[in-house]
Motif scaffolding. Structure first.
Motif, PDB file in Angstrom:
ATOM      1  N   UNK A  32       0.851  -1.182   0.000  1.00 56.08           N
ATOM      2  CA  UNK A  32       0.000   0.000   0.000  1.00 56.08           C
ATOM      3  C   UNK A  32       0.890   1.236   0.000  1.00 56.08           C
ATOM      4  N   UNK A  33       0.676   2.067  -0.968  1.00 54.84           N
ATOM      5  CA  UNK A  33       1.548   3.222  -1.090  1.00 54.84           C
ATOM      6  C   UNK A  33       1.162   4.288  -0.072  1.00 54.84           C
ATOM      7  N   UNK A  34       2.124   5.118   0.223  1.00 52.11           N
ATOM      8  CA  UNK A  34       1.853   6.083   1.293  1.00 52.11           C
ATOM      9  C   UNK A  34       1.310   7.415   0.809  1.00 52.11           C
ATOM     10  N   UNK A  35       1.831   7.911  -0.337  1.00 47.64           N
ATOM     11  CA  UNK A  35       1.381   9.261  -0.670  1.00 47.64           C
ATOM     12  C   UNK A  35       0.024   9.281  -1.355  1.00 47.64           C
ATOM     13  N   UNK A  36      -0.395   8.150  -1.912  1.00 45.29           N
ATOM     14  CA  UNK A  36      -1.673   8.169  -2.603  1.00 45.29           C
ATOM     15  C   UNK A  36      -2.801   7.672  -1.704  1.00 45.29           C
ATOM     16  N   UNK A  37      -2.416   7.254  -0.520  1.00 43.34           N
ATOM     17  CA  UNK A  37      -3.418   6.707   0.380  1.00 43.34           C
ATOM     18  C   UNK A  37      -4.214   7.838   1.000  1.00 43.34           C
ATOM     19  N   UNK A  38      -5.485   7.686   1.003  1.00 42.56           N
ATOM     20  CA  UNK A  38      -6.335   8.763   1.474  1.00 42.56           C
ATOM     21  C   UNK A  38      -7.695   8.129   1.718  1.00 42.56           C
ATOM     22  N   UNK A  39      -8.122   8.120   2.947  1.00 38.22           N
ATOM     23  CA  UNK A  39      -9.375   7.442   3.274  1.00 38.22           C
ATOM     24  C   UNK A  39     -10.530   8.430   3.209  1.00 38.22           C
ATOM     25  N   UNK A  40     -11.728   7.891   3.208  1.00 36.59           N
ATOM     26  CA  UNK A  40     -12.903   8.763   3.207  1.00 36.59           C
ATOM     27  C   UNK A  40     -12.925   9.565   4.499  1.00 36.59           C
ATOM     28  N   UNK A  41     -13.175  10.864   4.350  1.00 36.80           N
ATOM     29  CA  UNK A  41     -13.128  11.732   5.524  1.00 36.80           C
ATOM     30  C   UNK A  41     -14.530  12.205   5.869  1.00 36.80           C
ATOM     31  N   UNK A 101     -13.150  17.405   6.121  1.00 33.90           N
ATOM     32  CA  UNK A 101     -12.955  17.967   4.792  1.00 33.90           C
ATOM     33  C   UNK A 101     -12.989  19.484   4.845  1.00 33.90           C
ATOM     34  N   UNK A 141       4.211  16.970   0.707  1.00 33.47           N
ATOM     35  CA  UNK A 141       4.953  16.854   1.959  1.00 33.47           C
ATOM     36  C   UNK A 141       6.415  17.238   1.785  1.00 33.47           C
ATOM     37  N   UNK A 165       6.898   5.382  -4.711  1.00 32.85           N
ATOM     38  CA  UNK A 165       6.466   4.380  -3.758  1.00 32.85           C
ATOM     39  C   UNK A 165       7.478   3.266  -3.520  1.00 32.85           C
ATOM     40  N   UNK A 167     -13.700   2.008   0.898  1.00 30.64           N
ATOM     41  CA  UNK A 167     -13.731   3.410   1.280  1.00 30.64           C
ATOM     42  C   UNK A 167     -12.869   4.284   0.381  1.00 30.64           C
ATOM     43  N   UNK A 168     -12.423   3.726  -0.748  1.00 31.35           N
ATOM     44  CA  UNK A 168     -11.551   4.534  -1.590  1.00 31.35           C
ATOM     45  C   UNK A 168     -12.323   5.254  -2.689  1.00 31.35           C
ATOM     46  N   UNK A 169     -11.725   6.330  -3.151  1.00 26.55           N
ATOM     47  CA  UNK A 169     -12.313   7.077  -4.255  1.00 26.55           C
ATOM     48  C   UNK A 169     -11.657   6.629  -5.567  1.00 26.55           C
ATOM     49  N   UNK A 215      -8.052   7.278  -6.418  1.00 29.58           N
ATOM     50  CA  UNK A 215      -6.998   6.584  -5.686  1.00 29.58           C
ATOM     51  C   UNK A 215      -6.705   5.210  -6.262  1.00 29.58           C
TER      52      UNK A 215
END
Lengths: 297, 674
Positions: free
Chosen positions: A3-12, A17, B19, B281, B495-497, B500
């Motif tokens: 699982x990549x770190x910078x593209x990871x983004x969960x539903x907020x 938001x 970042x 990555x 839960x992903x869009x 992503x």
């Protein structure tokens, strides 16, 4: 799978938001300035009745047109009223009326625009021609007509302003809908047999919401200017309620020797409009609507 | 060596993330372009191939910056040059041909004027000479009657002609190096073959070096002398084109070649697991590690260096290439498809015609469509339960139009769509009941557009489940996870869009959404053409698996004939909205009988330097179907004469069950194969 770190983004959550959007807005200097001015005006509108040093309607002929002093910071006007008190109170009516006015504009303009964009065809043609016809009427004339028939009460001003400033939103919402409508996910929803209402609510609104909100925020500042113009012409707030437009109108004739009475409301009005404009701009940028570059940031 | 014209040295290009991390798009690229050679750069989307090509003309996309290294052209570093100096090189020394010529040409200027502009900038000719040069250039790119073409506007030309104009403009400055960024990707098969042939000719004729960037190994195979394979911002394999295509010694190229469907072989190609890592990555080890069949512990921890093998004249970035050197030819194993197509009819189109013509007011009022020459006409197809039928043809052949009508998105002019032998489906969506809508589902070409960007995967898949079955709460969630697992995605995707997900993952979600409705028929509209080759095979395999599990019928539309060959049982060939040939794929591909099928199959590009496309007919694009006679009369090389122009050809049946619509007798048609 990695699982990549910078593209990871969960539903907020929507709160998360919103706060993220506000932080992004404040991270640009222009956004920070705009937000601060706007927040300052809103806080001022809430607390001004409690901090006002003088009575805004106390008329005292002996104090007519006094220059700024320690007692009267911004001086006094032609009726001897404290300009500082009247200035900090002068934005309240305008802010309230235009805020609710733009909400109404946003609602009817946005929904009608989305509807027209979705159904298209003859209904769209007819509605848009009517909207065009209204756009060609000078709004200030029409407003004057409404106000002189129905009075200048808040109940009249809010819907009237909301109506006249919503016409432009119809066009924006319709165009934004047209952008989305050709996308395959709408076609797919149609082919599945979703109702028009469900398509509008689930598929279109989430995708055009941002564009319409930004447009609404812009309209807000225009409406503020429009409302102040009405007051300036004597059709907005009735005296003695303090209002910037009215104050400018009253003090305009005395500008050559009592400049203080006109400068304070001008600063108040312009700063609020600039504040709203900068905020709307930053808002658009934070939502990614105004993207000059396509590079990943 | 003096014959090197472009030298890329230790080039790294990247961007800074939010970042503040430095993320590399290109990692330490070293390569040379020699005079007069054509180098193909191949890789999947995101491999950095376009960034590399742009850097070769001293351009770095906005948002990216050069981290290190240089691009030397005539021993000066383009990446450090001032824009004034670059102007002198771009166009004159290095020219670029864009992917979409239609968008690269200015729409309001005539073709001749645009070429003249290029000539003014990049040459010292006076007006008279320029005029001569313009028709010379247009002649060189083989545009018919240059004088009239020069007076036309870009929109008056077809896609292939626009691309030719772009080539002519690039040649205006007589460049030493031509950069081509996917120049044939948006074109039809036949046009593509013609443009590639032209490029080959120009390379030989002018001696220009070319850098040909493409994801399509078939196109690369036709033009290049040398191939650079890129993966995740690195060169993984570089060598003579024949060796790389015939016996690739890098596992990625090996897998890539295996995953491409071939015209000559039926069945689905093997797929490569996983997808290319996103930039930024990879922490350690080889970037291809988790997709590689030949990897070991060493690959996990150490990244391999690009190694030059003298005897093979090839550079490879792999520890275990030796395993592949001996493995010889990439032997392709195809999973034979077994379809249990029943004899029961599931969908029948009879005499379907569809028109896009703008209707007169009177017709609008009476709600009827009148058009003597509709876009799609006389479509009769009988589709059996459980089969995969493919509609093929070039753009404008009406294949997507027919799909839309089956889905109820486009009203038909005439004809009946009958489901399950007895139920007539209205071609108007509003008149279909929910069950009629449920039985037919669509999967679209571009998953970016077919998934709502503001919905999570869960919300997307929930839609049909809620709409058709009224599922709620726990049961809904369970069904969603079930479907996700069926398309080989895990629970954590819920839960992903869409943004992503990678292209392949998005398309899997779209597949899951279609299957959520438990449909009888799924309409697949170019479902793999927006995907990378290695992902395409995986999606095709998934579709096949799901079909075997659920007994679904697919109606498959594609312009890619090899993909169609891989997945379909039957093929219907369309030209200008008229059927030309319908038959079992095996027969259609083995013995293409209709003249158009021959043209179409002949032009297909295969990733094999030995198979050259056969250019039979001209790549003329016809705007409208002819009023009378055979639809293919304008381009047919075997035209008989007046009969083809006046009479609609009859259907003829071959022994193997192909139905062919042609005036030429069957015996005659079958004889003249190439």
């Amino acid at each position: 799978m990695k699982l990549d770190n910078i593209y990871k983004e969960e539903k907020k959550s929507s709160f998360a938001k919103l706060s993220e959007i506000i932080i992004t807005m404040a991270s640009r200097p222009s956004g920070l300035i705009g937000l601060s001015i706007l927040v300052f005006h809103i806080i001022l509108a809430f607390i001004s009745p409690y901090i006002a040093p003088h009575d805004f309607k106390a008329i005292d002929p002996t104090l007519m047109l006094q220059a700024p002093s320690a007692e009267y910071w911004f001086g006094t006007d032609d009726l001897g009223r404290d300009v500082f008190t009247r200035t900090i109170l002068g934005g309240r009516t305008a802010l309230t009326i235009t805020f609710f006015g733009s909400l109404i504009a946003l609602l009817w303009g946005g929904l009608l625009g989305i509807f027209c964009g979705l159904v298209g065809g003859k209904i769209d043609d007819v509605v848009m021609r009517i909207v065009d016809a209204f756009l060609s009427i000078p709004w200030i004339l029409a407003m004057l007509l409404i106000v002189s028939l129905l009075g200048t009460s808040t109940e009249v001003l809010i819907p009237a302003l909301g109506f006249f400033y919503g016409k432009g939103i119809v066009r924006v919402a319709r165009a934004a809908t047209h952008d989305v409508i050709a996308k395959d996910f709408i076609v797919s929803a149609r082919a599945r047999g979703h109702s028009d209402f469900s398509i509008i609510w689930n598929e279109i609104i989430p995708n055009v919401r941002d564009a319409i909100l930004v447009e609404g925020a812009m309209r807000w500042s225009w409406m503020l200017l429009g409302f102040s113009s009405l007051s300036f012409l004597g059709f907005g707030v009735s005296p003695p309620t303090p209002d910037w437009g009215l104050m400018i109108s009253n003090a305009r004739g005395l500008m050559s020797f009592a400049y203080w009475a006109v400068i304070a409301p001008i600063v108040g009005l312009s700063s609020l409009i600039i504040g709203i404009n900068l905020t709307a701009d930053a808002f658009a940028k934070a939502l990614g609507i105004d993207r000059s570059t396509k590079a990943p940031v | 060596m003096t014959d090197i014209i472009q030298k890329v040295k230790n080039l790294s290009i990247g961007f800074r993330s939010k970042k503040g991390e430095e993320i590399l798009i290109l990692k330490n690229i070293n390569t040379n372009i020699k005079k007069g050679e054509t180098v193909g750069i191949v890789g999947e989307s995101g491999s950095g191939k376009s960034t590399l090509a742009l850097a070769m003309m001293g351009y770095v996309k906005h948002g990216l910056y050069t981290i290190g290294g240089e691009c030397q052209f005539n021993s000066s570093n383009l990446l450090k040059m001032k824009s004034k100096d670059l102007e002198k090189i771009r166009g004159r020394k290095i020219a670029m041909i864009p992917q979409n010529a239609g968008q690269a040409l200015t729409p309001n200027l005539k073709i001749g004027y645009q070429i003249d502009e290029a000539l003014q900038l990049h040459s010292d000719f006076d007006e008279k000479e320029r005029e001569k040069k313009i028709s010379e250039l247009l002649n060189k790119v083989r545009l018919p009657s240059p004088e009239t073409i020069a007076l036309r506007y870009p929109h008056e030309l077809s896609g292939g002609q626009q691309q030719r104009v772009a080539v002519a403009m690039a040649l205006a400055g007589t460049p030493d190096l031509l950069l081509l960024d996917e120049p044939t990707t948006g074109l039809d098969v036949t046009t593509q073959a013609h443009v590639l042939e032209l490029l080959n000719f120009i390379a030989k004729d002018t001696g220009t070096s070319m850098v040909y960037v493409s994801h399509d190994l078939g196109a690369i195979a036709q033009v290049s002398d040398r191939i650079i394979v890129m993966y995740s911002g690195e060169i993984v394999l570089e060598g003579p084109s024949r060796d790389i295509l015939k016996s690739p010694i890098h596992p990625y190229t090996h897998g890539l070649l295996k995953s491409i469907p071939k015209l000559s072989l039926a069945g689905l190609p093997e797929s490569m697991p996983g997808s290319q890592p996103q930039p930024g990555t990879i922490q350690s080890g080889c970037s291809f590690f988790d997709r590689c069949n030949f990897s070991d512990e060493n690959c996990k921890n150490n990244s391999p260096k690009l190694e030059f093998l003298k005897d093979l004249n090839t550079s490879v970035r792999c520890f275990n290439y030796e395993k592949l050197v001996n493995a010889s030819q990439a032997s392709q194993t195809f999973n034979k498809i077994k379809n249990k197509s029943l004899d029961k009819e599931i969908l029948n189109l009879s005499e379907v015609s569809i028109s896009y013509a703008k209707q007169k007011l009177l017709d609008q009022i009476f709600n009827r469509i009148s058009d003597d020459n509709p876009t799609v006409k006389d479509i009769n197809i009988n589709i059996k339960k459980g089969e995969t039928i493919a509609l093929v043809g070039e753009s404008g052949s009406g294949k997507s139009t027919i799909l839309k009508s089956i889905a109820g998105l486009l009203r038909t002019k005439d004809g009946l769509i009958r489901f399950d032998e007895n139920r007539n489906l209205s071609s108007d969506l509003k008149e279909r009941d929910p069950n009629d809508l449920r039985i037919i589902q669509l999967i679209f070409q571009n998953p970016d557009e077919s998934l709502n960007p503001n919905h999570t995967v869960e919300e997307i898949i929930a839609q049909p489940l809620k709409l058709y079955f009224g599922l709620k709460g726990e049961e809904l969630k369970k069904n969603i996870i079930d479907l996700l697992q069926k398309v080989r995605l895990g629970e954590f995707y819920t839960s992903r869009y869409p943004r992503q997900l990678s292209g392949g993952e998005k398309q899997r979600v779209a597949v899951a959404r279609a299957f959520a409705a438990k449909p009888d028929i799924i309409l697949c509209d170019e479902v793999t053409s927006a995907l990378d080759v290695s992902v395409q095979a995986a999606v095709l395999n998934l579709l096949q698996q799901l079909k075997e599990d659920f007994g679904t019928t697919y109606i498959f539309v594609s312009h890619d004939l090899a993909v169609v060959r891989a997945i379909s049982d039957r093929v219907a060939v369309l030209y200008q909205g008229r059927l030309c040939e319908v038959g079992p794929s095996n027969d259609v591909y083995k013995f293409p009988s209709h003249p158009y099928t021959e043209v179409l199959l002949g032009a297909v590009l295969e990733p094999d330097p030995d198979i050259k496309p056969k250019l039979v007919a001209e790549d003329i694009v016809e705007e409208r179907p002819p009023e009378k006679g055979c639809s293919f009369q304008g381009r047919c090389s075997r035209i008989l004469g007046d009969i083809c122009k006046k009479e609609i050809p009859p259907w003829q049946l071959t022994d193997s069950g192909n139905a062919i619509r042609c005036h030429i007798p069957i015996k005659e048609l079958q004889k003249e194969q190439f």
